[in-house]
Design an enzyme around this catalytic site. Sequence first.
Site, PDB file in Angstrom:
ATOM      1  N   ASP A   4     -16.045  11.250 -19.230  1.00  0.00           N
ATOM      2  CA  ASP A   4     -17.247  10.607 -18.690  1.00  0.00           C
ATOM      3  C   ASP A   4     -17.172   9.097 -18.917  1.00  0.00           C
ATOM      4  OD1 ASP A   4     -19.680  10.288 -17.533  1.00  0.00           O
ATOM      5  OD2 ASP A   4     -20.819  11.395 -19.046  1.00  0.00           O
ATOM      6  N   GLY A  56     -22.868  11.606 -17.313  1.00  0.00           N
ATOM      7  CA  GLY A  56     -22.871  12.518 -16.174  1.00  0.00           C
ATOM      8  C   GLY A  56     -22.376  11.833 -14.910  1.00  0.00           C
ATOM      9  N   ASP A 112       1.262   4.055  -3.088  1.00  0.00           N
ATOM     10  CA  ASP A 112       0.907   5.466  -2.902  1.00  0.00           C
ATOM     11  C   ASP A 112       2.072   6.383  -3.270  1.00  0.00           C
ATOM     12  OD1 ASP A 112      -1.526   4.619  -1.986  1.00  0.00           O
ATOM     13  OD2 ASP A 112      -1.161   5.071   0.116  1.00  0.00           O
ATOM     14  N   SER A 168      -7.061   2.055  -3.964  1.00  0.00           N
ATOM     15  CA  SER A 168      -5.813   2.504  -3.357  1.00  0.00           C
ATOM     16  C   SER A 168      -4.881   3.064  -4.420  1.00  0.00           C
ATOM     17  CB  SER A 168      -5.110   1.342  -2.659  1.00  0.00           C
ATOM     18  OG  SER A 168      -5.767   0.985  -1.482  1.00  0.00           O
ATOM     19  N   GLU A 176       0.827  -1.201   0.000  1.00  0.00           N
ATOM     20  CA  GLU A 176       0.000   0.000   0.000  1.00  0.00           C
ATOM     21  C   GLU A 176       0.865   1.255   0.000  1.00  0.00           C
ATOM     22  OE1 GLU A 176      -2.637   2.278  -0.540  1.00  0.00           O
ATOM     23  OE2 GLU A 176      -3.721   0.566   0.277  1.00  0.00           O
TER      24      GLU A 176
END
Length: 606
Positions: free
Chosen positions: A565, A584, A306, A523, A302
Amino acid sequence: MWTLRGVVTLALSASLVAALPAQDYAFKVKETVTSPRNWVKHSVPPPDHNIVLRIGLPQSQFNILEEHLYEISDPDHARYGQHLTKEQVEELVAPHPESVEAVNKWLFSHGITEADLSRSPAQDWVTLRIPVSLAEKMLDTSYHVWQHTKDGDYLVRTTSYSLPEELLPHVDVIQPTTLFGRFKGARSTIVWDEDTDLRAASVSDQGLEPIIDAISGVTIDPSCNVTITVSCLKQLYNAVGYVPSANDNSIGLTGYLEQFANFEDLQSFFKDQVPEAVGSSFKFISVKGGLNNQTLSEAGAEANLDVQFALGISHPVPGTFYSTAGRPPFNPDIRTPTDTNEPYTDWLDFVLSHPNPPLTISTSYGDDEQTVPEDFARRACAQFAQLGARGVSVIFSSGDFGVGDGNPDPATQECSTNDGLNATRFIPAFPASCPFVTSVGGTQNINPEVAVSRFFSGGGFSNYFSRPKYQDEQVGKFLDGLPKGLYKDLFNPAGRGIPDVAAQGDRFRIFLSGAPRSIGGTSASSPTFAGIVALLNDARLKAQKSPLGFLNPLLYSKGVDSFNDILSGKNPGCGTEGFNATKGWDPVTGLGTPNFGKLKEIVVKS
């Protein structure tokens, strides 16, 4: 507006010396919860087991802070970008002196001294470490060791606590009492898939033509359909060639549960994907004794994900990694000496106490909203608002279990309310449901980019927080388009919609313990979006403008047309197929994925 000077001195005044003995108080129940599903009483904690109590005093002027926040975050308001100082924010969240005195009187009546207390800069939080036996006396309750029947985790908690009746108006929340949340990372599924790189290489070796994305019109390497790299993300989100150069920009990543970001792995990652960044690194900051274990075999998936992608996208923006102490839930067999709250509250206390926090901060952790007592969730959410008011963009992953548990099978789904009724209901995530953060869902593939499907993008509607005005138009359109009666009573249509935006979330190529690995989860989506925000902050700073701060009012107004979108995919869970990605905003991918080029034009003009 009163000032804080002298408040602590007031706590030591003669009125406190004359405090009533504890047994003279008349108690009244402050909070009662039903025993949460899958938690059972295991045993009685030893009397000397330590509890770290956090006492939240009412922030009597928070409504004024909220008004300031929305004005300075609205691109159409004259005050847009005029963020508050640390001192101004603290004045607005400071409790009334009467509340400070009342709480201190109660604490001192139990033999607690000022030296035993830790106070937030605004004095709105008081923290103390005491034996569980004293906590039981102070709160007129009984704590138990609770065990989770499925995971085997343990927590020391109670389902009800009381306070002296005269103290009730002066206390918002006390935890850990009824908080059964288990702060966890978004899925971050490690894909031990040795074929991933081979497939990527085969795509590249075939000499296939670059793909022109049908939505954004940008050119993308075909290998990005198999493996996501920093180059893929910059291509996909129209940020190729942009090099940050502004002074005073910054980005932060938060680490918990002994997840260690490894320097050596970062260099391997940079060598592999961002060669111009080789030799650069991040600043490490320990919170409450958070560790920085650089043993290569102990590197955290993790934490590495990041740091590697957020810094890879935003290089050379200075990065900070916060390591906050705290392990997964305690084990009573080890006689863990201390039982604490969610570790992100420790991080919030720490970062709010500093004058210059990073301008963009990403967190890939969260809880099921219903496992966090509403009063505690609101107080934590108010702390995120304080960061926004100071010009910080706070970004959270939306989770990886669709509308609840990620299970579309009605016979085996596990979405039940925690109110004793055990009714089936969608389960939003927190802090992603806080209206003062930007929550990020997950996508996959290119041409077209669709909602992630190996796990499911967390999304839905909060049961705690009402829909903020900035969402009314876009979320209202989605709700108007839902078939009448669909998922009736399974979600709160008046709640804050989740997520706000999305980004790629699967098959990210990271380096872990010296080797390349493929990883997935929202994550990955949160640091990706944070990296793009850091680039946008650079553009604003170079234009002699303030940082973006709280993003959502801008994204839902002028920024709506600057997202790709996402029109395909869904987020199953709770025995249903969940919601669909549609034109949308939708509760799968929010407004969509960012087009940096378009967003940059907007932010430098706002």
